[in-house]
Write a protein that holds these residues in place. Structure first.
Motif, PDB file in Angstrom:
ATOM      1  N   ARG A   1       0.799  -1.227   0.000  1.00 34.64           N
ATOM      2  CA  ARG A   1       0.000   0.000   0.000  1.00 34.64           C
ATOM      3  C   ARG A   1       0.833   1.280   0.000  1.00 34.64           C
ATOM      4  O   ARG A   1       0.284   2.369  -0.191  1.00 34.64           O
ATOM      5  N   ALA A   2       2.118   1.149   0.203  1.00 35.60           N
ATOM      6  CA  ALA A   2       2.960   2.358   0.216  1.00 35.60           C
ATOM      7  C   ALA A   2       3.478   2.714  -1.170  1.00 35.60           C
ATOM      8  O   ALA A   2       3.956   3.833  -1.380  1.00 35.60           O
ATOM      9  N   GLU A   3       3.364   1.798  -2.117  1.00 36.84           N
ATOM     10  CA  GLU A   3       4.041   2.022  -3.403  1.00 36.84           C
ATOM     11  C   GLU A   3       3.469   3.202  -4.172  1.00 36.84           C
ATOM     12  O   GLU A   3       4.200   3.917  -4.847  1.00 36.84           O
ATOM     13  N   ILE A   4       2.153   3.435  -4.057  1.00 36.50           N
ATOM     14  CA  ILE A   4       1.581   4.589  -4.751  1.00 36.50           C
ATOM     15  C   ILE A   4       2.208   5.883  -4.229  1.00 36.50           C
ATOM     16  O   ILE A   4       2.465   6.821  -4.988  1.00 36.50           O
ATOM     17  N   ILE A   5       2.496   5.926  -2.940  1.00 34.76           N
ATOM     18  CA  ILE A   5       3.121   7.120  -2.348  1.00 34.76           C
ATOM     19  C   ILE A   5       4.540   7.267  -2.876  1.00 34.76           C
ATOM     20  O   ILE A   5       4.977   8.377  -3.227  1.00 34.76           O
ATOM     21  N   ARG A   6       5.254   6.155  -2.971  1.00 35.47           N
ATOM     22  CA  ARG A   6       6.629   6.193  -3.487  1.00 35.47           C
ATOM     23  C   ARG A   6       6.659   6.624  -4.955  1.00 35.47           C
ATOM     24  O   ARG A   6       7.555   7.367  -5.362  1.00 35.47           O
ATOM     25  N   TYR A   7       5.695   6.161  -5.753  1.00 37.51           N
ATOM     26  CA  TYR A   7       5.613   6.580  -7.158  1.00 37.51           C
ATOM     27  C   TYR A   7       5.430   8.098  -7.241  1.00 37.51           C
ATOM     28  O   TYR A   7       6.070   8.770  -8.060  1.00 37.51           O
ATOM     29  N   ILE A   8       4.532   8.609  -6.426  1.00 36.40           N
ATOM     30  CA  ILE A   8       4.233  10.053  -6.466  1.00 36.40           C
ATOM     31  C   ILE A   8       5.456  10.863  -6.047  1.00 36.40           C
ATOM     32  O   ILE A   8       5.804  11.861  -6.707  1.00 36.40           O
ATOM     33  N   PHE A   9       6.124  10.442  -4.993  1.00 37.58           N
ATOM     34  CA  PHE A   9       7.347  11.130  -4.577  1.00 37.58           C
ATOM     35  C   PHE A   9       8.383  11.100  -5.703  1.00 37.58           C
ATOM     36  O   PHE A   9       9.055  12.099  -5.974  1.00 37.58           O
ATOM     37  N   ALA A  10       8.527   9.949  -6.347  1.00 38.82           N
ATOM     38  CA  ALA A  10       9.512   9.817  -7.431  1.00 38.82           C
ATOM     39  C   ALA A  10       9.169  10.753  -8.586  1.00 38.82           C
ATOM     40  O   ALA A  10      10.028  11.482  -9.087  1.00 38.82           O
ATOM     41  N   TYR A  11       7.914  10.748  -8.985  1.00 31.08           N
ATOM     42  CA  TYR A  11       7.490  11.560 -10.134  1.00 31.08           C
ATOM     43  C   TYR A  11       7.619  13.055  -9.848  1.00 31.08           C
ATOM     44  O   TYR A  11       8.048  13.826 -10.713  1.00 31.08           O
ATOM     45  N   LEU A  12       7.239  13.452  -8.641  1.00 34.29           N
ATOM     46  CA  LEU A  12       7.299  14.873  -8.278  1.00 34.29           C
ATOM     47  C   LEU A  12       8.693  15.294  -7.818  1.00 34.29           C
ATOM     48  O   LEU A  12       8.915  16.462  -7.496  1.00 34.29           O
ATOM     49  N   ASP A  13       9.624  14.335  -7.776  1.00 31.18           N
ATOM     50  CA  ASP A  13      11.007  14.589  -7.377  1.00 31.18           C
ATOM     51  C   ASP A  13      11.078  15.232  -5.995  1.00 31.18           C
ATOM     52  O   ASP A  13      11.769  16.226  -5.777  1.00 31.18           O
ATOM     53  N   LYS A  14      10.336  14.636  -5.054  1.00 27.99           N
ATOM     54  CA  LYS A  14      10.354  15.116  -3.669  1.00 27.99           C
ATOM     55  C   LYS A  14      11.167  14.152  -2.819  1.00 27.99           C
ATOM     56  O   LYS A  14      10.999  12.942  -2.921  1.00 27.99           O
ATOM     57  N   LYS A  15      12.008  14.695  -1.992  1.00 34.44           N
ATOM     58  CA  LYS A  15      12.828  13.859  -1.122  1.00 34.44           C
ATOM     59  C   LYS A  15      12.000  13.406   0.087  1.00 34.44           C
ATOM     60  O   LYS A  15      11.199  14.171   0.621  1.00 34.44           O
TER      61      LYS A  15
ATOM     62  N   LYS B   1       3.031  -0.395 -19.455  1.00 36.34           N
ATOM     63  CA  LYS B   1       4.387  -0.155 -19.967  1.00 36.34           C
ATOM     64  C   LYS B   1       4.681   1.339 -20.107  1.00 36.34           C
ATOM     65  O   LYS B   1       5.811   1.779 -19.887  1.00 36.34           O
ATOM     66  N   LYS B   2       3.648   2.123 -20.476  1.00 35.64           N
ATOM     67  CA  LYS B   2       3.838   3.570 -20.602  1.00 35.64           C
ATOM     68  C   LYS B   2       4.182   4.193 -19.253  1.00 35.64           C
ATOM     69  O   LYS B   2       5.046   5.068 -19.163  1.00 35.64           O
ATOM     70  N   VAL B   3       3.483   3.748 -18.207  1.00 36.40           N
ATOM     71  CA  VAL B   3       3.769   4.259 -16.863  1.00 36.40           C
ATOM     72  C   VAL B   3       5.194   3.897 -16.471  1.00 36.40           C
ATOM     73  O   VAL B   3       5.962   4.742 -15.992  1.00 36.40           O
ATOM     74  N   GLN B   4       5.566   2.636 -16.687  1.00 36.03           N
ATOM     75  CA  GLN B   4       6.888   2.161 -16.281  1.00 36.03           C
ATOM     76  C   GLN B   4       8.015   2.804 -17.096  1.00 36.03           C
ATOM     77  O   GLN B   4       9.166   2.781 -16.660  1.00 36.03           O
ATOM     78  N   ALA B   5       7.674   3.383 -18.247  1.00 35.11           N
ATOM     79  CA  ALA B   5       8.685   4.027 -19.095  1.00 35.11           C
ATOM     80  C   ALA B   5       8.887   5.511 -18.765  1.00 35.11           C
ATOM     81  O   ALA B   5       9.833   6.137 -19.261  1.00 35.11           O
ATOM     82  N   ILE B   6       8.007   6.089 -17.941  1.00 33.69           N
ATOM     83  CA  ILE B   6       8.201   7.483 -17.523  1.00 33.69           C
ATOM     84  C   ILE B   6       9.547   7.554 -16.789  1.00 33.69           C
ATOM     85  O   ILE B   6       9.781   6.772 -15.858  1.00 33.69           O
ATOM     86  N   PRO B   7      10.465   8.422 -17.207  1.00 29.29           N
ATOM     87  CA  PRO B   7      11.827   8.398 -16.661  1.00 29.29           C
ATOM     88  C   PRO B   7      11.910   8.326 -15.137  1.00 29.29           C
ATOM     89  O   PRO B   7      12.660   7.520 -14.595  1.00 29.29           O
ATOM     90  N   ALA B   8      11.146   9.147 -14.430  1.00 29.47           N
ATOM     91  CA  ALA B   8      11.224   9.156 -12.956  1.00 29.47           C
ATOM     92  C   ALA B   8      10.720   7.841 -12.366  1.00 29.47           C
ATOM     93  O   ALA B   8      11.267   7.353 -11.369  1.00 29.47           O
TER      94      ALA B   8
END
Length: 199
Positions: free
Chosen positions: A14-28, A179-186
């Motif tokens: 259940r935490a992975e959605i939060i980790r994806y968002i942090f990664a995409y928004l480039d938040k530490k 695959k499109k989601v997984q290909a987003i660079p972040a």
């Protein structure tokens, strides 16, 4: 910039959605992973005794989807209009309705396998049919830009494929979206860096 500390088990879950968002928004943030053995001691210290918990400057927030909405508020990930935001929430909640029905914590293996099998062979295909139709010829689930609903689809489908690898064989458009989601660079960078776990 607030100090973020995310507490969860050493798994995607259940935490992975939060980790994806942090990664995409480039938040530490601090990705604090706990072991199952430590859970009983930690549980009593948390609001409502559940994880994930996100501490924002020491204030503990709970419920993964509420946290995701908080982090995506006022960003395009939430949807560009109020109508899109409602659609994003609806898609996420629809996916979560299914994911929440799986008996993840069931201790009796025979009961767990029976329920998983039933959900994967009956309920999941019906949802996938509806989701495929909802996506149609669009590039993303909502609007013309990636939203956290697309992230949630990738996360949920990745987990379901662990248990039923042929689940998406008749839904090439949903595979393409994954695959499109997984290909987003972040996101690709996060997937490459994250600790390898089954779930």
């Amino acid at each position: 910039m607030p100090h973020y500390k995310l507490t969860y088990f050493n798994m995607r879950g259940r935490a992975e959605i939060i980790r994806y968002i942090f990664a995409y928004l480039d938040k530490k943030y601090e990705d604090h992973r706990i072991e199952q053995a430590d859970w009983p001691e930690i549980k009593s210290t948390l609001p409502f005794g559940k994880i994930p918990v996100l501490e924002v400057d020491g204030l503990a927030l709970h419920q993964s989807l509420a946290i995701a909405r908080y982090l995506t508020k006022n960003t395009d990930l939430a949807g560009k209009t109020e109508l899109e935001q409602c659609q994003v929430d609806a898609v996420v909640d629809t996916l979560d309705d299914l994911m929440s029905r799986f008996p993840w914590g069931e201790k009796k293996q025979d009961i767990k396998e029976k329920m998983f099998n039933e959900l994967l062979t009956h309920d999941a295909p019906n949802l996938l049919q509806d989701l495929d139709k909802y996506l149609g010829e669009k590039e993303w689930l909502v609007g013309n830009f990636v939203t956290w609903a697309d992230f949630y689809w990738d996360i949920c489908s990745t987990t379901l494929l662990v248990f039923k690898p042929d689940l998406l064989d008749t839904h090439p458009r949903l595979v393409t979206l994954q695959k499109k989601v997984q290909a987003i660079p972040a996101i690709a960078d996060w997937i490459r860096r994250r600790p390898p776990t089954k779930l």
